[in-house]
Each structure stands twice: as structure tokens, then as C-alpha cells.
Design a protein around this motif. Structure first.
Motif, PDB file in Angstrom:
ATOM      1  N   GLN A  39     -10.890  66.848   6.575  1.00 50.72           N
ATOM      2  CA  GLN A  39      -9.640  66.087   6.520  1.00 50.72           C
ATOM      3  C   GLN A  39      -9.679  65.044   5.408  1.00 50.72           C
ATOM      4  O   GLN A  39      -8.730  64.892   4.654  1.00 50.72           O
ATOM      5  CB  GLN A  39      -9.356  65.410   7.861  1.00 50.72           C
ATOM      6  N   ARG A  40     -10.800  64.345   5.294  1.00 50.15           N
ATOM      7  CA  ARG A  40     -10.941  63.344   4.231  1.00 50.15           C
ATOM      8  C   ARG A  40     -10.858  63.996   2.852  1.00 50.15           C
ATOM      9  O   ARG A  40     -10.262  63.449   1.931  1.00 50.15           O
ATOM     10  CB  ARG A  40     -12.275  62.603   4.367  1.00 50.15           C
ATOM     11  N   GLY A  44      -7.961  63.606  -0.333  1.00 53.27           N
ATOM     12  CA  GLY A  44      -8.252  63.232  -1.709  1.00 53.27           C
ATOM     13  C   GLY A  44      -9.555  62.516  -1.919  1.00 53.27           C
ATOM     14  O   GLY A  44      -9.908  62.175  -3.055  1.00 53.27           O
ATOM     15  N   CYS A  45     -10.290  62.255  -0.869  1.00 47.19           N
ATOM     16  CA  CYS A  45     -11.594  61.581  -1.010  1.00 47.19           C
ATOM     17  C   CYS A  45     -12.646  62.641  -1.318  1.00 47.19           C
ATOM     18  O   CYS A  45     -13.146  63.302  -0.416  1.00 47.19           O
ATOM     19  CB  CYS A  45     -11.951  60.815   0.257  1.00 47.19           C
ATOM     20  N   THR A  46     -13.003  62.798  -2.591  1.00 48.87           N
ATOM     21  CA  THR A  46     -13.976  63.794  -2.988  1.00 48.87           C
ATOM     22  C   THR A  46     -15.288  63.172  -3.448  1.00 48.87           C
ATOM     23  O   THR A  46     -16.143  63.845  -4.003  1.00 48.87           O
ATOM     24  CB  THR A  46     -13.411  64.691  -4.114  1.00 48.87           C
ATOM     25  N   ASN A  47     -15.465  61.885  -3.177  1.00 47.42           N
ATOM     26  CA  ASN A  47     -16.687  61.175  -3.511  1.00 47.42           C
ATOM     27  C   ASN A  47     -17.654  61.315  -2.333  1.00 47.42           C
ATOM     28  O   ASN A  47     -17.396  60.828  -1.236  1.00 47.42           O
ATOM     29  CB  ASN A  47     -16.364  59.702  -3.769  1.00 47.42           C
ATOM     30  N   ALA A  48     -18.776  62.004  -2.549  1.00 46.16           N
ATOM     31  CA  ALA A  48     -19.735  62.272  -1.473  1.00 46.16           C
ATOM     32  C   ALA A  48     -20.297  60.979  -0.875  1.00 46.16           C
ATOM     33  O   ALA A  48     -20.528  60.914   0.331  1.00 46.16           O
ATOM     34  CB  ALA A  48     -20.874  63.146  -1.997  1.00 46.16           C
ATOM     35  N   TRP A  49     -20.493  59.961  -1.676  1.00 44.90           N
ATOM     36  CA  TRP A  49     -21.039  58.695  -1.166  1.00 44.90           C
ATOM     37  C   TRP A  49     -20.059  58.062  -0.173  1.00 44.90           C
ATOM     38  O   TRP A  49     -20.459  57.581   0.875  1.00 44.90           O
ATOM     39  CB  TRP A  49     -21.319  57.752  -2.320  1.00 44.90           C
TER      40      TRP A  49
END
Length: 51
Positions: A39-40, A44-49
Motif C-alpha cells: 500500500q505504501r 508513492g513511497c519507494t524509499n526502502a529506508w
């Protein structure tokens, strides 16, 4: 990494395309979090951290 691995990663359009092969069906500690992570990622949150 081999050239084929780099090409496969560069052509992937979804996270699922990155997890193919012998380890794909193995249970992991992240299994319980996959719906949230998916879902994240869709949000649009594609930053693994950050994930």
C-alpha cells in the motif's frame, strides 16, 4: 552482480518482479507486513529506508 541481474532489475516495473526464482515462495519475516508495504509503495513511497 551479473549483467543479467542488472538488466532484470532495470526492467522491473513492480516490486514483485524483483523477487523471482528459488526464494520466491519461501516464507520471510516480512510476510506479515507485505500488505502495508504494498500500500505504501502504491502511495508513492519507494524509499526502502522510509518503508
Amino acid at each position: 552482480m551479473t549483467v543479467n541481474t542488472i538488466l532484470r532489475f532495470s526492467r522491473a516495473t513492480t516490486p514483485e518482479e524483483l523477487s523471482t526464482g528459488q526464494w520466491q515462495s519461501r516464507a520471510t519475516k516480512l510476510d506479515g507486513y507485505k500488505p502495508y508495504l504494498d500500500q505504501r509503495w502504491q502511495d508513492g513511497c519507494t524509499n526502502a529506508w522510509k518503508l
